[in-house]
Structure formats: structure tokens, C-alpha cells
Write a protein that holds these residues in place. Sequence first.
Motif, short mmCIF file in Angstrom:
data_model
loop_
_atom_site.label_atom_id
_atom_site.label_comp_id
_atom_site.label_asym_id
_atom_site.label_seq_id
_atom_site.Cartn_x
_atom_site.Cartn_y
_atom_site.Cartn_z
N VAL A 115 0.89 -1.22 -0.05
CA VAL A 115 -0.12 0.09 0.02
C VAL A 115 0.92 1.32 0.05
O VAL A 115 0.71 2.21 -0.79
N GLN A 116 1.79 1.23 0.82
CA GLN A 116 2.92 2.25 1.02
C GLN A 116 3.49 2.54 -0.38
O GLN A 116 3.81 4.00 -0.57
N ALA A 117 3.81 1.68 -1.04
CA ALA A 117 4.89 1.51 -2.05
C ALA A 117 3.94 2.42 -3.24
O ALA A 117 4.33 3.24 -3.91
N PHE A 118 2.64 2.07 -3.37
CA PHE A 118 1.78 2.45 -4.19
C PHE A 118 1.34 3.89 -4.18
O PHE A 118 1.16 4.65 -5.06
N GLU A 119 1.44 4.33 -2.87
CA GLU A 119 1.18 5.62 -2.57
C GLU A 119 2.31 6.52 -2.54
O GLU A 119 2.25 7.72 -2.90
N ARG A 120 3.62 6.23 -2.72
CA ARG A 120 4.71 6.87 -2.35
C ARG A 120 5.88 6.52 -3.66
O ARG A 120 6.52 7.74 -3.89
N VAL A 121 5.85 5.67 -4.07
CA VAL A 121 6.60 5.57 -5.47
C VAL A 121 5.97 5.87 -6.63
O VAL A 121 5.05 5.39 -7.11
N SER A 122 6.52 6.97 -7.45
CA SER A 122 5.79 7.81 -8.59
C SER A 122 5.29 6.59 -9.57
O SER A 122 4.11 6.74 -10.16
N PHE A 123 6.28 5.95 -10.09
CA PHE A 123 5.77 5.00 -11.09
C PHE A 123 4.62 4.04 -10.81
O PHE A 123 3.74 3.64 -11.54
N LEU A 124 4.59 3.46 -9.76
CA LEU A 124 3.52 2.62 -8.86
C LEU A 124 2.26 3.45 -8.81
O LEU A 124 1.20 3.08 -8.91
N ASN A 125 2.39 4.68 -8.24
CA ASN A 125 1.27 5.45 -7.88
C ASN A 125 0.52 5.83 -9.41
O ASN A 125 -0.66 5.78 -9.42
N THR A 130 -5.75 5.41 -7.38
CA THR A 130 -6.51 5.02 -6.13
C THR A 130 -6.56 3.86 -5.33
O THR A 130 -7.24 3.67 -4.58
N GLN A 131 -5.48 2.94 -5.79
CA GLN A 131 -5.47 1.50 -5.22
C GLN A 131 -6.51 0.76 -5.57
O GLN A 131 -6.77 -0.10 -4.52
N THR A 132 -7.44 1.16 -6.70
CA THR A 132 -8.43 0.24 -6.93
C THR A 132 -8.19 -0.41 -8.34
O THR A 132 -8.88 -1.41 -8.83
N GLU A 133 -7.18 0.17 -8.86
CA GLU A 133 -6.74 -0.50 -10.33
C GLU A 133 -6.36 -1.64 -10.49
O GLU A 133 -5.74 -2.31 -9.21
N PRO A 134 -6.35 -2.64 -11.53
CA PRO A 134 -5.83 -3.77 -11.68
C PRO A 134 -4.37 -4.06 -11.22
O PRO A 134 -4.06 -5.07 -10.57
N ALA A 135 -3.45 -2.95 -11.50
CA ALA A 135 -2.14 -3.29 -10.78
C ALA A 135 -2.00 -3.45 -9.58
O ALA A 135 -1.31 -4.24 -8.91
N PHE A 136 -2.61 -2.67 -8.70
CA PHE A 136 -2.61 -2.46 -7.32
C PHE A 136 -3.34 -4.14 -6.78
O PHE A 136 -2.60 -4.94 -6.09
N VAL A 137 -4.56 -4.38 -7.47
CA VAL A 137 -4.99 -5.58 -7.06
C VAL A 137 -4.25 -6.84 -7.32
O VAL A 137 -4.21 -7.72 -6.52
N VAL A 138 -3.89 -6.74 -8.57
CA VAL A 138 -2.86 -8.19 -8.94
C VAL A 138 -1.65 -8.07 -7.94
O VAL A 138 -1.34 -9.30 -7.47
N ALA A 139 -1.10 -7.12 -7.67
CA ALA A 139 0.11 -7.02 -6.67
C ALA A 139 -0.44 -7.48 -5.33
O ALA A 139 0.48 -8.42 -4.75
N GLN A 140 -1.27 -7.09 -4.88
CA GLN A 140 -1.78 -7.64 -3.37
C GLN A 140 -2.22 -8.94 -3.86
O GLN A 140 -2.18 -9.88 -2.75
N GLY A 141 -2.98 -9.56 -4.60
CA GLY A 141 -3.34 -10.96 -5.05
C GLY A 141 -2.03 -11.93 -4.82
O GLY A 141 -2.19 -12.89 -4.66
N VAL A 142 -0.97 -11.23 -5.73
CA VAL A 142 0.04 -12.05 -5.77
C VAL A 142 0.81 -12.18 -4.36
O VAL A 142 1.09 -13.63 -4.37
N ILE A 143 0.69 -11.10 -3.59
CA ILE A 143 1.31 -11.32 -2.30
C ILE A 143 0.43 -12.07 -1.48
O ILE A 143 1.22 -13.18 -0.66
N LEU A 144 -0.66 -12.11 -1.42
CA LEU A 144 -1.71 -13.02 -0.72
C LEU A 144 -1.52 -14.30 -1.13
O LEU A 144 -1.04 -15.31 -0.29
N ALA A 145 -1.44 -14.77 -2.33
CA ALA A 145 -1.28 -16.06 -2.93
C ALA A 145 0.24 -16.58 -2.30
O ALA A 145 0.13 -17.97 -1.83
#
Length: 166
Positions: A115-125, A130-145
Amino acid sequence: MIWGMTMSTFTLVHVWLSLIGIGAGLVVMLGLLAGKARGGWTALFLITTAATSITGFAFPFDHLLPSHKVGIVSLAVLAFALLARYGFRLAGPWRRVYAVCAGLALYLNVFVAVVQAFERVSFLNAMAPTQTEPAFVVAQGVILALIATLTIGAARRIREAPVRLA
């Protein structure tokens, strides 16, 4: 100033605690898969992960944030992990409780880091402002898996194999 440190120094300490906790947590989980409790790494993981959550509450805020809720859950999970590991010394069902709590504590730490990386790292942001986009969801899904797989494997392994507490 926070705890005698400038905001930037305190933030740096908080981030380093988190990163050390994540690294140590990965070592602990891989150790559990190998049937080893990794005593020193376990202590480092539990202490730095708890310190990450505790220091998170020291940042200025005017209302309860989602990060605070994650911190509260993390501290509760860590309490059970500490009880299972040090109080009950992984006896009986506490072996599995420890493995699951360690995995969950690691996941919560990594979840907040992403979450912090997507808020603070410009290319991730830019990919997920809004952290609802596919890139964020996929990143969190991969980490969870990945962490769920590690946790399930560790819980199975710790139940089946003797664990050396050294």
C-alpha cells in the motif's frame, strides 16, 4: 518531533523496522517449511514486526485510519504467535497456531508495505492512484497467494515434523 526524532528520521526507522521484519519473516517461514524454528530469526521477526505496528501509531493522526486497524490486528496476531512460540513452546496445537499467526503477521506487514509503495513510489502511483486499479489488485493478490502458500505449507510441515527450537 516524534519520540525525540525528526519526522523524517522516525519515518526512516519505521520503514527499516518494517523491511527487517519482512526479511526476517521470510526466513522464518522458509525455516518452518524446512522444519526449523530459527530462534534468532524468529525473535528478530516478532520484535521488528511488533515495533513496526507500534511505531505506526506514533505518526500524527486525527482519526482512526485503516493502517491503524491493520496495526491493531497485527499486534493481536503477534500476541498469539508469541504465546504459541514462547509460552507454549509449540506444544500440540500451538505449533499450527504459531505457523498461521507468523504467516498472517508477515502478510499484514507486506500488505501495508505494498500500500505504501503504491502511495509513495511515483511509477507505481501512476499505475494505481486510487489503489483500486488492476495493477494494485494484482500485486496484492500475488502477495496474498505467495504468503498463503508459505503459511499453509508451514502449518502442514510444523504439524508433521519435529521442530528444533534452537
